[in-house]
Design an enzyme around this catalytic site. Structure first.
Site, PDB file in Angstrom:
ATOM      1  N   ALA A  40       0.572  -0.918  -0.049  1.00  0.00           N
ATOM      2  CA  ALA A  40      -0.064  -0.192   0.058  1.00  0.00           C
ATOM      3  C   ALA A  40       1.207   0.994   0.544  1.00  0.00           C
ATOM      4  O   ALA A  40       0.847   2.307   1.040  1.00  0.00           O
ATOM      5  CB  ALA A  40      -0.644   0.202   0.750  1.00  0.00           C
ATOM      6  N   LEU A  41       2.021   0.765  -0.812  1.00  0.00           N
ATOM      7  CA  LEU A  41       3.029   2.456  -1.129  1.00  0.00           C
ATOM      8  C   LEU A  41       2.118   4.306  -1.170  1.00  0.00           C
ATOM      9  O   LEU A  41       0.862   4.293  -1.714  1.00  0.00           O
ATOM     10  CB  LEU A  41       4.125   1.671  -2.386  1.00  0.00           C
ATOM     11  CG  LEU A  41       4.422   0.504  -2.232  1.00  0.00           C
ATOM     12  CD1 LEU A  41       5.236   0.515  -3.635  1.00  0.00           C
ATOM     13  CD2 LEU A  41       5.977   0.022  -0.833  1.00  0.00           C
ATOM     14  N   HIS A  42       3.307   4.888  -0.573  1.00  0.00           N
ATOM     15  CA  HIS A  42       2.369   5.938  -0.446  1.00  0.00           C
ATOM     16  C   HIS A  42       4.083   6.388   0.046  1.00  0.00           C
ATOM     17  O   HIS A  42       5.325   5.966  -1.005  1.00  0.00           O
ATOM     18  CB  HIS A  42       1.811   5.730   0.976  1.00  0.00           C
ATOM     19  CG  HIS A  42       2.232   6.202   1.938  1.00  0.00           C
ATOM     20  ND1 HIS A  42       3.728   6.864   2.959  1.00  0.00           N
ATOM     21  CD2 HIS A  42       1.558   4.954   3.236  1.00  0.00           C
ATOM     22  CE1 HIS A  42       3.348   5.559   3.761  1.00  0.00           C
ATOM     23  NE2 HIS A  42       2.401   4.649   4.015  1.00  0.00           N
ATOM     24  N   HIS A  45       7.043   6.261   2.275  1.00  0.00           N
ATOM     25  CA  HIS A  45       7.848   4.685   1.538  1.00  0.00           C
ATOM     26  C   HIS A  45       8.726   5.227   0.251  1.00  0.00           C
ATOM     27  O   HIS A  45       9.446   4.471  -0.014  1.00  0.00           O
ATOM     28  CB  HIS A  45       6.674   3.693   0.809  1.00  0.00           C
ATOM     29  CG  HIS A  45       5.824   3.040   2.209  1.00  0.00           C
ATOM     30  ND1 HIS A  45       4.258   2.947   1.492  1.00  0.00           N
ATOM     31  CD2 HIS A  45       6.166   2.310   2.628  1.00  0.00           C
ATOM     32  CE1 HIS A  45       3.903   2.041   2.560  1.00  0.00           C
ATOM     33  NE2 HIS A  45       5.508   1.825   3.456  1.00  0.00           N
ATOM     34  N   GLN A 165       9.539   1.144  15.939  1.00  0.00           N
ATOM     35  CA  GLN A 165      10.177  -0.345  15.393  1.00  0.00           C
ATOM     36  C   GLN A 165      11.034   0.108  14.959  1.00  0.00           C
ATOM     37  O   GLN A 165      12.497  -0.912  14.647  1.00  0.00           O
ATOM     38  CB  GLN A 165       9.323   0.409  14.216  1.00  0.00           C
ATOM     39  CG  GLN A 165       9.608  -0.823  13.297  1.00  0.00           C
ATOM     40  CD  GLN A 165       8.788  -0.851  11.594  1.00  0.00           C
ATOM     41  OE1 GLN A 165       7.330  -1.526  12.135  1.00  0.00           O
ATOM     42  NE2 GLN A 165       9.128   0.014  10.784  1.00  0.00           N
ATOM     43  N   VAL A 188       7.869  11.470   6.322  1.00  0.00           N
ATOM     44  CA  VAL A 188       7.255  12.172   5.303  1.00  0.00           C
ATOM     45  C   VAL A 188       5.523  12.293   5.155  1.00  0.00           C
ATOM     46  O   VAL A 188       4.354  11.063   6.667  1.00  0.00           O
ATOM     47  CB  VAL A 188       6.974  11.036   4.175  1.00  0.00           C
ATOM     48  CG1 VAL A 188       6.083  12.312   2.859  1.00  0.00           C
ATOM     49  CG2 VAL A 188       8.704  11.607   3.687  1.00  0.00           C
ATOM     50  N   SER A 198      -0.269   4.100   5.511  1.00  0.00           N
ATOM     51  CA  SER A 198      -1.237   2.656   4.562  1.00  0.00           C
ATOM     52  C   SER A 198      -2.669   2.665   4.897  1.00  0.00           C
ATOM     53  O   SER A 198      -3.919   2.880   4.568  1.00  0.00           O
ATOM     54  CB  SER A 198      -0.693   1.730   4.303  1.00  0.00           C
ATOM     55  OG  SER A 198       0.356   1.568   4.011  1.00  0.00           O
ATOM     56  N   ARG A 199      -2.860   3.397   6.643  1.00  0.00           N
ATOM     57  CA  ARG A 199      -3.929   3.177   7.320  1.00  0.00           C
ATOM     58  C   ARG A 199      -5.138   4.449   7.370  1.00  0.00           C
ATOM     59  O   ARG A 199      -6.004   4.447   7.455  1.00  0.00           O
ATOM     60  CB  ARG A 199      -4.076   2.814   8.494  1.00  0.00           C
ATOM     61  CG  ARG A 199      -3.018   1.705   8.945  1.00  0.00           C
ATOM     62  CD  ARG A 199      -2.667   1.181  10.531  1.00  0.00           C
ATOM     63  NE  ARG A 199      -2.849  -0.769  10.844  1.00  0.00           N
ATOM     64  CZ  ARG A 199      -1.317  -0.573  10.676  1.00  0.00           C
ATOM     65  NH1 ARG A 199      -0.609  -0.245  11.001  1.00  0.00           N
ATOM     66  NH2 ARG A 199      -1.764  -2.746  11.079  1.00  0.00           N
TER      67      ARG A 199
HETATM   68  P1  AMP Z   1       4.841   0.450   6.772  1.00  0.00           P
HETATM   69  O1  AMP Z   1       4.870  -0.166   4.840  1.00  0.00           O
HETATM   70  O2  AMP Z   1       3.692   0.626   7.186  1.00  0.00           O
HETATM   71  O3  AMP Z   1       5.281  -1.510   7.279  1.00  0.00           O
HETATM   72  O4  AMP Z   1       5.874   0.671   6.558  1.00  0.00           O
HETATM   73  C1  AMP Z   1       6.624   0.410   5.692  1.00  0.00           C
HETATM   74  C2  AMP Z   1       8.893   1.264   6.313  1.00  0.00           C
HETATM   75  O5  AMP Z   1       7.904   3.162   5.846  1.00  0.00           O
HETATM   76  C3  AMP Z   1       8.575   1.892   7.421  1.00  0.00           C
HETATM   77  O6  AMP Z   1       9.831   1.757   7.885  1.00  0.00           O
HETATM   78  C4  AMP Z   1       7.595   2.863   8.141  1.00  0.00           C
HETATM   79  O7  AMP Z   1       8.686   3.172   9.376  1.00  0.00           O
HETATM   80  C5  AMP Z   1       8.111   3.925   6.998  1.00  0.00           C
HETATM   81  N1  AMP Z   1       7.652   5.031   6.783  1.00  0.00           N
HETATM   82  C6  AMP Z   1       5.631   4.329   6.773  1.00  0.00           C
HETATM   83  N2  AMP Z   1       5.746   5.899   6.735  1.00  0.00           N
HETATM   84  C7  AMP Z   1       6.115   6.374   6.682  1.00  0.00           C
HETATM   85  C8  AMP Z   1       6.227   7.913   6.670  1.00  0.00           C
HETATM   86  N3  AMP Z   1       4.939   8.692   7.030  1.00  0.00           N
HETATM   87  N4  AMP Z   1       7.349   9.169   6.489  1.00  0.00           N
HETATM   88  C9  AMP Z   1       8.228   7.478   6.117  1.00  0.00           C
HETATM   89  N5  AMP Z   1       8.018   6.556   6.340  1.00  0.00           N
HETATM   90  C10 AMP Z   1       7.351   5.818   6.971  1.00  0.00           C
END
Ligand code: AMP
Length: 297
Positions: A40-42, A45, A165, A188, A198-199
């Site tokens: 669910a890339l944003h 990511h 984390q 970001v 993603s939520r």
């Molecule tokens: P996730 O897919 O939510 O497990 O996130 C994957 C990676 O992206 C993790 O290291 C998160 O900390 C990072 N991440 C998620 N949201 C953000 C954000 N808004 N800004 C920077 N890194 C993020």
């Protein structure tokens, strides 16, 4: 006749295939960067992928919604999954390999091992027993250790958004002698301040507006701290913002940004102000680091 170029991004689903894919690059001395994601890339990511692309010869993005880090009753089933979209985005960002294993491949029958970072790092904030609990971080540490073993990255990228984390992963890598550098990149945010997640797609428009109170609360704490407020007063300023938006925090805490111990002032070391709250159906987290005035804060 136009011949379309073969896609540059490979999608691999098994650890053995991934190891074989990376072996030649490793022998040739290439730097391997790993960006673990649940998809669910944003833009959050993407900032990690872009940094990896700039600094590493080979970029591996893992795509795996890890059941071991969800509690029963959390959003494991509802978690957004769209591999085709994620693959298109990853390819546009120049990712070389997407590692997207099945749950059965990661946790085959008989799987019995886990990696636990014990002590205070996983006992506080999200790790408290009445919250996501230590089990959440056991799930995170276990999957990240498996990824480190499979990919053997030189650099692994994590987001400051998930501050606890990142601290837990750093500890785990150090304790288990993984020869990897952990890069933690800034959170970001959307234009309204809401930390990308993603939520966020679970939120209605009005819930989204309500959710922006988390970022406002952190800014309030920051500006109080810079104005010389005590830790208690800065947290109270943050709490006021949340209250004004009708958001009840699951926690709102100020802790040492490195070891998550309790802090009494903003004067000595960088302080992590972290918040978690459920808005509508979404459990959201956010944080800010307040650096002491002597360190350029
Ligand atoms: P996730 O897919 O939510 O497990 O996130 C994957 C990676 O992206 C993790 O290291 C998160 O900390 C990072 N991440 C998620 N949201 C953000 C954000 N808004 N800004 C920077 N890194 C993020």
């Amino acid at each position: 006749m136009a011949v379309s170029a073969a896609p540059r991004t490979k999608v691999l689903r098994e650890a053995g295939a991934l190891r074989r894919e990376l072996a030649a690059a490793r022998r040739a001395g290439a730097t391997i960067g790993l960006v673990p994601t649940m998809g669910a890339l944003h833009e959050g990511h993407l900032s990690l992928l872009r940094d990896a692309r700039r600094r590493c010869d080979v970029v591996v993005m893992s795509l795996f919604v890890n059941p071991a880090q969800f509690r029963p009753g959390e959003d494991l089933d509802a978690y957004p999954r769209d591999e085709a979209r994620d693959a298109r985005i990853a390819e546009a960002e120049g990712v070389d390999v997407i590692y997207a294993p099945s749950t059965e491949h990661v946790y085959p029958r008989g799987f019995s091992t886990s990696v636990e970072v014990s002590g205070p790092l996983t006992a506080v904030m999200c790790g408290a027993p009445d919250r996501r609990g230590r089990e959440h971080f056991r799930g995170v540490a276990t999957i990240v250790a498996k990824l480190f073993n499979t990919v053997r990255p030189d650099v692994a990228y994590f987001g400051q958004k998930d501050a606890q984390q990142a601290i837990v992963v750093r500890r785990m890598a150090r304790d288990l002698d993984f020869p990897v550098r952990i890069e933690v990149l800034p959170t970001v945010r959307d234009a309204d301040g809401l930390a990308m997640s993603s939520r966020n797609r679970y939120l209605t428009d009005s819930e989204r507006r309500q959710a922006t109170a988390l970022a406002r609360a952190l800014r309030a704490a920051e500006s109080s701290a810079r104005g010389g407020a005590t830790v208690a007063a800065a947290l109270e300023a943050a709490r006021g913002e949340l209250r004004g938006a009708g958001v009840e925090p699951e926690y709102l805490e100020a802790r040492d940004a490195e070891d998550l111990s309790e802090v009494r002032s903003f004067d000595a070391r960088p302080v992590l102000v972290a918040v978690a709250a459920t808005v509508g159906p979404a459990r959201l987290i956010d944080n800010a680091i307040i650096t002491p005035p002597s360190q350029g804060g």
